[in-house]
Scaffold this active site. Structure first.
Site, PDB file in Angstrom:
ATOM      1  N   ASP A 105      47.351  48.321  25.387  1.00 55.55           N
ATOM      2  CA  ASP A 105      46.933  48.631  25.909  1.00 55.55           C
ATOM      3  C   ASP A 105      46.381  50.254  25.752  1.00 55.55           C
ATOM      4  O   ASP A 105      47.741  51.002  25.496  1.00 55.55           O
ATOM      5  CB  ASP A 105      47.329  48.104  27.317  1.00 55.55           C
ATOM      6  CG  ASP A 105      45.665  48.412  28.093  1.00 55.55           C
ATOM      7  OD1 ASP A 105      45.197  47.989  28.023  1.00 55.55           O
ATOM      8  OD2 ASP A 105      46.140  49.379  29.407  1.00 55.55           O
ATOM      9  N   GLU A 144      44.713  49.749  20.875  1.00 55.42           N
ATOM     10  CA  GLU A 144      43.453  50.068  22.103  1.00 55.42           C
ATOM     11  C   GLU A 144      42.867  51.519  22.130  1.00 55.42           C
ATOM     12  O   GLU A 144      43.210  51.399  23.407  1.00 55.42           O
ATOM     13  CB  GLU A 144      43.072  48.743  22.903  1.00 55.42           C
ATOM     14  CG  GLU A 144      42.169  47.968  23.810  1.00 55.42           C
ATOM     15  CD  GLU A 144      41.904  49.163  25.274  1.00 55.42           C
ATOM     16  OE1 GLU A 144      42.546  50.029  25.502  1.00 55.42           O
ATOM     17  OE2 GLU A 144      41.576  48.253  25.619  1.00 55.42           O
TER      18      GLU A 144
HETATM   19  C1  Z3D Z   1      41.333  47.033  30.414  1.00 51.48           C
HETATM   20  C2  Z3D Z   1      41.898  48.021  31.505  1.00 51.48           C
HETATM   21  C3  Z3D Z   1      41.629  46.610  33.793  1.00 51.48           C
HETATM   22  C4  Z3D Z   1      40.160  46.762  34.953  1.00 51.48           C
HETATM   23  C5  Z3D Z   1      40.832  48.168  35.815  1.00 51.48           C
HETATM   24  C6  Z3D Z   1      42.317  47.284  36.605  1.00 51.48           C
HETATM   25  C7  Z3D Z   1      42.871  48.258  35.570  1.00 51.48           C
HETATM   26  C8  Z3D Z   1      44.560  47.545  36.019  1.00 51.48           C
HETATM   27  C9  Z3D Z   1      42.659  49.571  31.471  1.00 51.48           C
HETATM   28  C10 Z3D Z   1      43.447  49.251  32.100  1.00 51.48           C
HETATM   29  C11 Z3D Z   1      43.230  49.330  30.565  1.00 51.48           C
HETATM   30  C12 Z3D Z   1      42.446  48.610  28.952  1.00 51.48           C
HETATM   31  C13 Z3D Z   1      42.050  47.517  29.768  1.00 51.48           C
HETATM   32  N1  Z3D Z   1      40.931  48.667  28.748  1.00 51.48           N
HETATM   33  O1  Z3D Z   1      40.658  46.251  30.996  1.00 51.48           O
HETATM   34  O2  Z3D Z   1      41.264  47.754  33.179  1.00 51.48           O
HETATM   35  O3  Z3D Z   1      39.355  46.561  34.119  1.00 51.48           O
HETATM   36  O4  Z3D Z   1      39.672  47.645  36.852  1.00 51.48           O
HETATM   37  O5  Z3D Z   1      42.166  49.012  37.515  1.00 51.48           O
HETATM   38  O6  Z3D Z   1      45.196  46.884  36.207  1.00 51.48           O
HETATM   39  O7  Z3D Z   1      43.344  46.687  34.029  1.00 51.48           O
HETATM   40  O8  Z3D Z   1      44.866  48.255  31.653  1.00 51.48           O
HETATM   41  O9  Z3D Z   1      41.229  45.955  28.447  1.00 51.48           O
END
Ligand code: Z3D
Length: 668
Positions: free
Chosen positions: A381, A410
């Protein structure tokens, strides 16, 4: 340029950034290495490719042969029988005996007589070699020296010392007096085939349940596996499975307040129930997870876990290692961000903390823990918000112990960072694919990715959607748009994926102008009918089968675009190096209208290689093209067409927006 005394090693390819980073290949292949090596004068040089598995000290040598003498190019291959790192370099030296023999032969063949002094010189060279040697080589060389002395004339002498076994033995005994070794040593990483080619299915365990309002468990997810396997996927990637924090938990649709029944974002890692090595109790136990992994394996599916290095305010590390986090002057902790996105429910880790050795080692141990539970793939992530040095270290630590482990980066950020992450060791990378929808955009982006240079280290994984990215094209274009993007992802890139719901053509945005899903399962439990009307599971299944059956679709750098006289139709061709498999994609990029046009196919691109010599003309050539025509078999529909250099196509997005054509012989 590596030069010392006489010999120049001007280049060794492939190498990335002057050898600072490894090239990537697949185990079972070999790595062709080409070096430009020469010296002053016309002395004979020997060039060898030296390679050793990382961790081994002794290198194996393979002689390099002149692949293009006019350009001083030499070639040999590094075998890559198994996953792992291999170091390689090139060494060259002057072969004095071969040089003597070469000159002597030219004189003899040129009819010169009175070569007594040359013969004495040759004998002395052989004597010196014999003195250094032992065993059979010594015998051969000493024998050759004797017969050179005893030879009646130069022709007899040449016969005595020019035999291949003499040259070879002398070559082996030859001191490498002026040897030059290319520095730095270069590196190749061999990954298992899944690093290049595979279909990914992303899902949330908690959304695999069947009763509305009840979160799914590993057992529920296990029951979903046969359906996913039947669609032909290789990898099931799970959104994080760890305990989810309570403090700061987000509610539905990214709201900053969660109600008592809201499950929170799975990326908010850690609670009283544990952190990275625990599973969220609502999903089941670690044993349930093990059972899930085993069930997946029985179906030929691998499980990929998400590695999101960030902590909810309730993660045990916040208390155990307060120094691992960023503290504001008022003593509160910073929350994480990836501008413009804000993650108010998590705290970032400080990778530069004085205690970083402990933090880094802890992350390694987390990975080793899951590897111990059968996981061999990690989707990482937001890696671009952490230091490259950390990734280089972590991925190296894991790769050295488990060369079969794969990492998907990612990172959605600027190109240099995305590429740098690939260079420091990520096996695959997310891309801008979701945002490349027009013919011009796709052509430009794919031309860049399929270029052999970047393709040496950057392996794209084309996700058609993600929980964070529901592109406007899908929102507006509906079912035809899903079919278009699916076929593009799965035929342009050897690795591709969908996030569950794609097969159901789910496309409700949170709001006009956003890429977020409405009622996203990032913040709430979803229960779906996986056979809801309007799904495209048939197409997904067909496409995955076509990908498996056609090796041309399992590579990236073999892509070339075909000319079409309609800007809404994209066409491209992929072929295996031997031409035995050639696939042509034709995609209507317009989800709303029928599009038609003429696709141009250069016939030499579809031709199977034959052993016809000389000028190749299309007529009468060995292969599939006969009389300028060949068979085009649509692997999606089963239809067969007769194609030539120019071909009329008409694609109705409502019926089928694409052809995936295999070039075949026309039926008699
Ligand atoms: C993405 C993640 C999710 C939600 C946020 C929330 C966060 C922490 C992001 C952070 C990284 C990655 C993931 N691009 O889904 O975000 O969208 O609203 O704050 O819980 O998790 O990990 O795909």
């Amino acid at each position: 340029v590596t030069v010392q005394r006489h010999i120049v090693i001007a280049s060794v390819e492939p190498s990335i950034d002057c050898g600072r980073h490894p090239v990537k290949r697949i185990a079972g292949e070999s790595l062709p290495v080409e070096a430009c090596v020469f010296r002053d004068g016309s002395d004979v040089i020997r060039v060898v490719l030296k390679f050793r598995r990382a961790g081994e000290r002794r290198a194996t040598e393979a002689p390099m042969t002149a692949s293009n003498p006019g350009l001083d190019l030499w070639r040999a291959e590094v075998p890559l029988p198994a996953p792992g790192r291999t170091l390689f370099t090139v060494e060259a030296w002057t072969d004095r005996f071969a040089t003597w023999l070469d000159e002597f032969r030219r004189k003899v063949e040129g009819g010169l007589t009175d070569l007594g002094s040359e013969m004495a010189e040759g004998a002395a060279l052989l004597d010196a070699l014999a003195e250094r040697g032992r065993g059979p080589d010594r015998k051969v060389v000493a024998g050759a020296a004797g017969s050179l002395r005893g030879a009646g004339d130069a022709a007899a002498a040449l016969e005595a010392v020019g035999a291949p076994e003499v040259v070879e033995a002398a070559g082996r005994l030859q001191p490498r007096a002026d040897a030059v070794v290319h520095r730095p040593e270069l590196e190749v990483i061999a990954d298992r085939p899944l690093a290049r080619f595979g279909a990914w299915y992303e899902m949330f365990v908690r959304s695999q349940g069947t009763q509305p309002g009840r979160g799914g468990t590993f057992a529920d997810a296990e029951r979903r596996l046969p359906d996913i396997a039947a669609m032909g996927f290789d990898v099931v990637y799970l959104a994080p499975i760890h305990p989810i924090g309570r403090t700061g938990r987000k509610g539905p649709n990214n709201s900053l307040h969660a109600g008592p029944g809201d499950p929170g974002s799975p990326w908010a890692i850690g609670s009283d129930d544990g952190g990275y090595t625990a599973v969220e109790p609502a999903l089941g136990t670690l044993d349930d997870f093990d059972r899930f992994v085993a069930a997946a394996a029985r179906l030929g599916l691998e499980v990929a876990l998400d590695l999101a290095i960030q902590c909810s305010p309730d993660h045990p590390w916040i208390r155990q290692h307060p120094e691992w986090f960023f503290r504001r002057p008022d003593g509160t902790l910073k929350y994480a961000e990836n501008p413009p996105k804000k993650y108010e429910d998590i705290h970032p880790l400080n990778f530069d903390t004085e205690d970083r050795a402990a933090l880094w080692a802890e992350m390694r141990d987390v990975l080793l823990f899951w590897i111990g539970h059968g996981v061999r793939i990690f989707r990482v992530d937001n890696p671009h918000t952490k230091p490259l040095e950390f990734w280089g270290w972590l991925l190296g630590e894991i790769r050295d112990r488990h060369p079969d482990v794969l990492f998907l980066s990612e990172a959605f950020t600027r190109p240099p960072m995305m590429k740098a992450l690939a260079k420091v060791g990520f096996s695959q990378s997310y891309t801008y694919f979701t945002w490349r929808n027009t013919k011009a955009e796709l052509t430009e982006y794919l031309t860049e990715l399929a270029d052999p240079g970047p393709a040496d280290y950057f392996r794209p994984n084309f996700f058609a959607n993600t929980p964070d990215i529901l592109h406007e094209f899908l929102q507006k274009g509906g079912r035809p748009a899903f079919a278009i993007r699916l076929v593009l992802a799965g035929t342009l890139s050897p690795a591709y994926g969908i996030y569950s719901g794609f097969e159901l053509c789910e496309n409700g945005p949170l709001a006009e102008g956003t890429e977020d899903y409405k009622d996203s399962e990032k913040y709430q439990v979803r229960v779906r009918d996986w056979n809801a009307p309007g799904h495209i599971k048939g197409l997904v299944t067909r496409l995955n089968a076509v990908r498996r059956e056609n090796p041309a679709l399992q590579e990236l750098a073999n892509l070339r675009f075909l000319e079409v006289d309609n800007p809404q139709i994209l066409s491209y061709l992929k072929r295996t190096p031997d031409g035995s498999n050639v696939v042509i994609g034709v995609v209507n990029l317009d989800p709303f209208h029928v599009q038609e046009g003429l696709v141009s196919v250069p016939l030499n691109e579809v031709e199977v290689e034959g052993d016809v010599e000389g000028e190749i003309d299309v007529e009468g050539r060995v292969g599939v093209v006969r009389g300028g025509r060949f068979g085009a078999h649509d692997l999606l529909t089963g239809s067969r067409y007769e194609w030539s250099e120019r071909n009329y196509v008409r694609l109705d997005p409502a019926v089928g927006p694409a052809h995936v054509l295999r070039v075949e012989e026309l039926e008699a």
